[in-house]
Design a protein around this motif. Structure first.
Motif, PDB file in Angstrom:
ATOM      1  N   PRO A   1       0.835  -1.202   0.000  1.00 34.22           N
ATOM      2  CA  PRO A   1       0.000   0.000   0.000  1.00 34.22           C
ATOM      3  C   PRO A   1       0.873   1.257   0.000  1.00 34.22           C
ATOM      4  CG  PRO A   1       0.033  -1.031   2.163  1.00 34.22           C
ATOM      5  CD  PRO A   1       0.729  -1.969   1.237  1.00 34.22           C
ATOM      6  N   ASN A  49      -9.496  -3.915  13.293  1.00 34.48           N
ATOM      7  CA  ASN A  49      -8.279  -4.452  12.679  1.00 34.48           C
ATOM      8  C   ASN A  49      -7.198  -4.756  13.704  1.00 34.48           C
ATOM      9  OD1 ASN A  49      -8.993  -4.170   9.845  1.00 34.48           O
ATOM     10  ND2 ASN A  49      -9.042  -1.968  10.313  1.00 34.48           N
ATOM     11  N   SER A  68      -4.289  -3.669  13.703  1.00 35.83           N
ATOM     12  CA  SER A  68      -3.557  -2.454  14.057  1.00 35.83           C
ATOM     13  C   SER A  68      -4.267  -1.686  15.176  1.00 35.83           C
ATOM     14  CB  SER A  68      -3.369  -1.555  12.836  1.00 35.83           C
ATOM     15  OG  SER A  68      -4.573  -1.412  12.149  1.00 35.83           O
ATOM     16  N   SER A 106       4.719   2.837   8.222  1.00 32.36           N
ATOM     17  CA  SER A 106       4.340   2.348   6.890  1.00 32.36           C
ATOM     18  C   SER A 106       4.552   0.845   6.814  1.00 32.36           C
ATOM     19  CB  SER A 106       5.176   2.979   5.782  1.00 32.36           C
ATOM     20  OG  SER A 106       5.363   4.325   5.975  1.00 32.36           O
ATOM     21  N   ARG A 111       1.697  -0.885   8.318  1.00 31.79           N
ATOM     22  CA  ARG A 111       0.539  -0.836   7.424  1.00 31.79           C
ATOM     23  C   ARG A 111       0.709  -1.860   6.294  1.00 31.79           C
ATOM     24  NH1 ARG A 111       0.038   3.764   3.798  1.00 31.79           N
ATOM     25  NH2 ARG A 111      -1.786   3.285   2.538  1.00 31.79           N
ATOM     26  N   MET A 112       1.927  -1.926   5.741  1.00 29.63           N
ATOM     27  CA  MET A 112       2.186  -2.884   4.667  1.00 29.63           C
ATOM     28  C   MET A 112       1.979  -4.318   5.144  1.00 29.63           C
ATOM     29  SD  MET A 112       5.618  -1.312   2.954  1.00 29.63           S
ATOM     30  CE  MET A 112       5.502   0.129   1.861  1.00 29.63           C
ATOM     31  N   PHE A 118       0.201  -5.515   7.671  1.00 30.34           N
ATOM     32  CA  PHE A 118      -1.208  -5.839   7.918  1.00 30.34           C
ATOM     33  C   PHE A 118      -1.950  -6.004   6.597  1.00 30.34           C
ATOM     34  CE2 PHE A 118      -0.684  -3.746  12.226  1.00 30.34           C
ATOM     35  CZ  PHE A 118      -0.730  -4.949  12.910  1.00 30.34           C
ATOM     36  N   ASN A 119      -1.667  -5.105   5.661  1.00 29.57           N
ATOM     37  CA  ASN A 119      -2.332  -5.164   4.361  1.00 29.57           C
ATOM     38  C   ASN A 119      -2.039  -6.483   3.655  1.00 29.57           C
ATOM     39  OD1 ASN A 119      -2.140  -4.738   1.298  1.00 29.57           O
ATOM     40  ND2 ASN A 119      -3.478  -3.074   1.944  1.00 29.57           N
ATOM     41  N   ILE A 120      -0.771  -6.882   3.662  1.00 30.66           N
ATOM     42  CA  ILE A 120      -0.379  -8.142   3.020  1.00 30.66           C
ATOM     43  C   ILE A 120      -1.119  -9.311   3.649  1.00 30.66           C
ATOM     44  CG2 ILE A 120       1.511  -9.816   2.933  1.00 30.66           C
ATOM     45  CD1 ILE A 120       3.405  -7.411   2.563  1.00 30.66           C
ATOM     46  N   GLU A 159      -3.807  -9.379   5.475  1.00 36.24           N
ATOM     47  CA  GLU A 159      -5.271  -9.373   5.437  1.00 36.24           C
ATOM     48  C   GLU A 159      -5.802  -9.577   4.033  1.00 36.24           C
ATOM     49  OE1 GLU A 159      -6.516  -5.813   7.532  1.00 36.24           O
ATOM     50  OE2 GLU A 159      -5.204  -6.409   9.175  1.00 36.24           O
ATOM     51  N   LYS A 160      -5.097  -9.021   3.028  1.00 35.34           N
ATOM     52  CA  LYS A 160      -5.707  -9.029   1.695  1.00 35.34           C
ATOM     53  C   LYS A 160      -4.859  -9.604   0.579  1.00 35.34           C
ATOM     54  CE  LYS A 160      -8.050  -4.799   2.954  1.00 35.34           C
ATOM     55  NZ  LYS A 160      -7.579  -3.434   3.044  1.00 35.34           N
ATOM     56  N   ASN A 161      -3.542  -9.643   0.765  1.00 35.82           N
ATOM     57  CA  ASN A 161      -2.688  -9.893  -0.397  1.00 35.82           C
ATOM     58  C   ASN A 161      -1.736 -11.067  -0.236  1.00 35.82           C
ATOM     59  OD1 ASN A 161      -3.326  -8.132  -2.447  1.00 35.82           O
ATOM     60  ND2 ASN A 161      -2.339  -6.399  -1.448  1.00 35.82           N
TER      61      ASN A 161
END
Lengths: 200, 200
Positions: A19, A88, A90, B25, B28-29, B31-33, B35-37
């Motif tokens: 992201p 979440n 976080s 950051s 955030r990366m 968690f994003n990975i 959760e979604k990727n």
């Protein structure tokens, strides 16, 4: 126009899944890795693989963990009378960092948003309600985000709980150190609605 | 304060090796990975490993490539009478994108900077001089950056070339579309020094 090396182009494209990383930043990252950080990049590669393979959701609270039950859920020193519901992982981290909550958590992994296909089942709400029904939890703190969906989620959860239990929502209002004139209207409205008596 | 999962903390730390990525950051990366990727992250992990193992410097121009000689060096349609010397692989990409140069390149992988331990040997300058001596190159364009080190690098290279050859430096001046009043003093100074006669 593309780089000369196909593998490099693929790496640059792959980095854009992160992201906040567009094609320019991805390019900068790829060059930086290949010029200066090869060993650390190998380490990152290993950790990415390990993490995607081993980190899953805690069976009890749905937070991210490598174990079947996460450390917070299995910690007997924590107050099992209090449950905090967040959107979440976080958010768990943020609340833990504030040092003001010693109970347990439940992580929804999102908020009710039919448009994105996120209904109660995707958020594990039936499981949450079952946990609440079969436990001696005395207070449930709903800490979903102050958005339309976050509000809807908190109302939905409140509705589903069939037994006598105190359900609270964290306070939304003017942030500490904030100047009133710079606070947006909605926040100020919430702060006024949520006013509390000054006790002597 | 740290996350509950050690692997997650390690992943977050590992992500901070990327340029421009701090701890927030990286969080955030991660968690994003997770959760979604996950699938795409596995792909990124594979490409990071492949790239660090397989991408090396071209034996001729030192640009990044998977082959021993890169596609630009082995392309016989390109003009081998012109050589452009740049600091980084990203500079090659930028010049290629401008579409104004059809010769070959030499990538220094840095610029002379004794304080960082970057001398002529680290930049492959002896190899560059040897290539120039044993070739029929007619013009050498030095496109190092307009900094003190970039200037020093261009003067050093000019000094080392012992045979008769035209050595030019790309023009530094006011960027296209730039307004004079917003251009910094040094750039404007360079633009005035580098002025050219308007031909009829």
């Amino acid at each position: 126009m593309k780089n000369d090396s196909d593998l490099l182009n693929e790496l640059i494209n792959a980095l854009t899944i992160l992201p906040g990383v567009g094609i320019k930043s991805a390019q900068r990252m790829a060059f930086n890795i290949l010029e200066k950080n090869r060993d650390k990049a190998k380490n990152l590669s290993d950790l990415l693989r390990l993490a995607t393979e081993q980190i899953r959701n805690c069976n009890q609270c749905r937070n991210l963990t490598e174990q079947s039950i996460c450390n917070i859920c299995s910690d007997e020193k924590r107050d099992s009378n209090m449950l905090c519901i967040v959107e979440n992982p976080s958010d768990v981290l943020a609340i833990e960092n504030s040092g003001t909550f010693k109970g347990k958590y439940f992580v929804l992994m999102g908020r009710l948003s039919p448009i994105d296909g996120l209904g109660p089942d995707e958020l594990g709400i039936p499981k949450l309600i079952e946990q609440i029904t079969n436990s001696n939890i005395k207070e449930i703190i709903v800490a979903t985000s102050p958005t339309v969906e976050g509000d809807a989620t908190s109302f939905y959860i409140r509705d589903q709980i069939k037994r006598e239990v105190k359900v609270t929502r964290i306070a939304y209002g003017v942030p500490m150190g904030g100047e009133l004139e710079y606070v947006d209207n909605t926040t100020l409205g919430r702060a006024i609605q949520g006013r509390r008596e000054i006790k002597e």
